[in-house]
Write a protein that holds these residues in place. Structure first.
Motif, mmCIF file in Angstrom:
data_model
loop_
_atom_site.group_PDB
_atom_site.id
_atom_site.type_symbol
_atom_site.label_atom_id
_atom_site.label_comp_id
_atom_site.label_asym_id
_atom_site.label_seq_id
_atom_site.Cartn_x
_atom_site.Cartn_y
_atom_site.Cartn_z
ATOM 1 N N ILE A 76 49.520 48.431 51.327
ATOM 2 C CA ILE A 76 48.389 49.308 51.005
ATOM 3 C C ILE A 76 48.456 49.757 49.554
ATOM 4 N N LEU A 77 49.624 50.204 49.120
ATOM 5 C CA LEU A 77 49.774 50.687 47.737
ATOM 6 C C LEU A 77 49.637 49.558 46.730
ATOM 7 N N ASP A 78 50.044 48.342 47.108
ATOM 8 C CA ASP A 78 49.893 47.204 46.208
ATOM 9 C C ASP A 78 48.414 46.876 45.991
ATOM 10 N N THR A 79 47.640 46.938 47.056
ATOM 11 C CA THR A 79 46.200 46.714 46.937
ATOM 12 C C THR A 79 45.561 47.771 46.045
ATOM 13 N N LEU A 80 45.966 49.014 46.239
ATOM 14 C CA LEU A 80 45.428 50.104 45.426
ATOM 15 C C LEU A 80 45.835 49.945 43.967
ATOM 16 N N LYS A 81 47.055 49.499 43.733
ATOM 17 C CA LYS A 81 47.531 49.267 42.365
ATOM 18 C C LYS A 81 46.713 48.163 41.685
ATOM 19 N N THR A 82 46.388 47.129 42.426
ATOM 20 C CA THR A 82 45.570 46.043 41.873
ATOM 21 C C THR A 82 44.183 46.538 41.502
ATOM 22 N N GLU A 83 43.591 47.354 42.351
ATOM 23 C CA GLU A 83 42.264 47.904 42.052
ATOM 24 C C GLU A 83 42.296 48.808 40.826
ATOM 25 N N ARG A 84 43.343 49.575 40.679
ATOM 26 C CA ARG A 84 43.456 50.445 39.505
ATOM 27 C C ARG A 84 43.642 49.628 38.235
ATOM 28 N N ALA A 85 44.382 48.539 38.324
ATOM 29 C CA ALA A 85 44.543 47.662 37.165
ATOM 30 C C ALA A 85 43.202 47.042 36.782
ATOM 31 N N GLN A 86 42.417 46.646 37.771
ATOM 32 C CA GLN A 86 41.094 46.099 37.498
ATOM 33 C C GLN A 86 40.197 47.155 36.864
ATOM 34 N N ALA A 87 40.335 48.411 37.300
ATOM 35 C CA ALA A 87 39.549 49.495 36.703
ATOM 36 C C ALA A 87 39.923 49.687 35.234
ATOM 37 N N GLU A 88 41.187 49.494 34.895
ATOM 38 C CA GLU A 88 41.609 49.577 33.489
ATOM 39 C C GLU A 88 40.961 48.461 32.660
ATOM 40 N N VAL A 89 40.927 47.253 33.216
ATOM 41 C CA VAL A 89 40.290 46.134 32.517
ATOM 42 C C VAL A 89 38.809 46.417 32.327
ATOM 43 N N ASP A 90 38.162 46.905 33.394
ATOM 44 C CA ASP A 90 36.746 47.252 33.280
ATOM 45 C C ASP A 90 36.522 48.363 32.264
ATOM 46 N N GLY A 91 37.458 49.291 32.175
ATOM 47 C CA GLY A 91 37.348 50.361 31.184
ATOM 48 C C GLY A 91 37.385 49.824 29.763
ATOM 49 N N ARG A 92 38.234 48.852 29.526
ATOM 50 C CA ARG A 92 38.280 48.239 28.188
ATOM 51 C C ARG A 92 37.006 47.456 27.895
#
Length: 160
Positions: A76-92
Motif C-alpha cells: 500500500i505504501l509503495d503504491t502511495l509513494k509511486t503516486e507522490r513521485a508522479q505528482a512531483e513530476v507533474d509539478g515540474r
C-alpha cells in the motif's frame, strides 16, 4: 560543554570551508552558510508517506502488526509513494508550462491554463490515491489497530 567536545567543535569550525561540515561554521569569507532543503508546493502530500521517515517500520511497531499485515502495508505504501513521485513530476511539468506561458512577447493564456489544469489533475489523482490507501489500510487493520492509527493521526505523530 564537555571538555572532550571542544576539540571537535574547533575542528568543525576550522574545516567548515572545506564543505565537510556544511552549515556548521564560517566559510572562507567568514560568512555563515545555511543549507535548507526546499519545500515542495504540494504541502503534506509531497513528504514521506504518512509524514515519517520510515513509515512502515513505525507503523509496524506502533500498531503491533503481524507479518502478513506488514507485507500488505508495504504494498500500500509503495503504491502511495509511486503516486507522490508522479505528482512531483507533474509539478515540474506545471512549473515549466507556467514559465513557458510567461517567456514569450505576449502572455500565452492557453499554456498557463494547461499548466494549471495539470496541477489540478495531479492533485486530484493524489487525493484519490491517499483515499484508496486509507481504505485499504482500514480493511487491513483490526479495530484496536485502527484506533491506534486514528490516535497517531489526531495527535500529529503521523501526518497524512
Amino acid at each position: 560543554m564537555h571538555p572532550g567536545m571542544l576539540y571537535w567543535w574547533k575542528y568543525g569550525r576550522r574545516h567548515a570551508e572545506c564543505g565537510a561540515w556544511a552549515g556548521c561554521g564560517p566559510t572562507a569569507h567568514g560568512a555563515w552558510e545555511r543549507y535548507e532543503a526546499g519545500r515542495s508546493h504540494h504541502g503534506d502530500y509531497a513528504g514521506g508517506a504518512f509524514g515519517v521517515r520510515r513509515p512502515l517500520r513505525v507503523l509496524a511497531y506502533k500498531l503491533d502488526l503481524d507479518d502478513a499485515q506488514v507485507s500488505e502495508l508495504a504494498r500500500i505504501l509503495d503504491t502511495l509513494k509511486t503516486e507522490r513521485a508522479q505528482a512531483e513530476v507533474d509539478g515540474r511539468r506545471t512549473v515549466a508550462a507556467l514559465a513557458d506561458a510567461l517567456s514569450g512577447d505576449t502572455f500565452d493564456g492557453a499554456k498557463a491554463a494547461e499548466g494549471a489544469a495539470l496541477r489540478v489533475k495531479s492533485a486530484e489523482r493524489l487525493r484519490e490515491a491517499v483515499v484508496t490507501a486509507l481504505s485499504r489500510i482500514h480493511a487491513l487493520l483490526d479495530p484496536e489497530q485502527r484506533e491506534k492509527l486514528a490516535y497517531l493521526i489526531r495527535t500529529g505523530a503521523l501526518i497524512i
